[in-house]
Design a protein around this motif. Sequence first.
Motif: not given
Length: 115
Positions: A88, A101-107, A109-110
């Motif tokens: 990265t 954004r982190t994967f935690r952010d994505w989770v 949001d979704h």
Amino acid sequence: MAPRPFLRRPRPGSWHGPPSSVVWWAGQLRTGDVVRGAYGAVPMALVHEVDIAAVAVRALADDGFPDAFVDALLDGHAGMLAAPRPVTTGTIETVTGTPARTFRDWVADHIADFG
């Protein structure tokens, strides 16, 4: 390099519905008769989305297709285990001024998608 002509408007009645993936040409066609793009000389075979869907239905109905797909998917994942880990960079933050954004952010949001 100046964009080269990508597509010229065909004769009336000679083009029956472009694939939905080229709808972005519409604005250029409304203002003229040439679509310009970085690789205007690249030959393309435009396939209607209904034809793509029909082929997908036939492929999925074929007993051998799911097995071949799963085998290829698992082989691909196994190959990724042996590959170097992805690197990265700070490119997103450099370009946007905001950290990626982190994967935690994505989770977060979704989360409703899994509900």
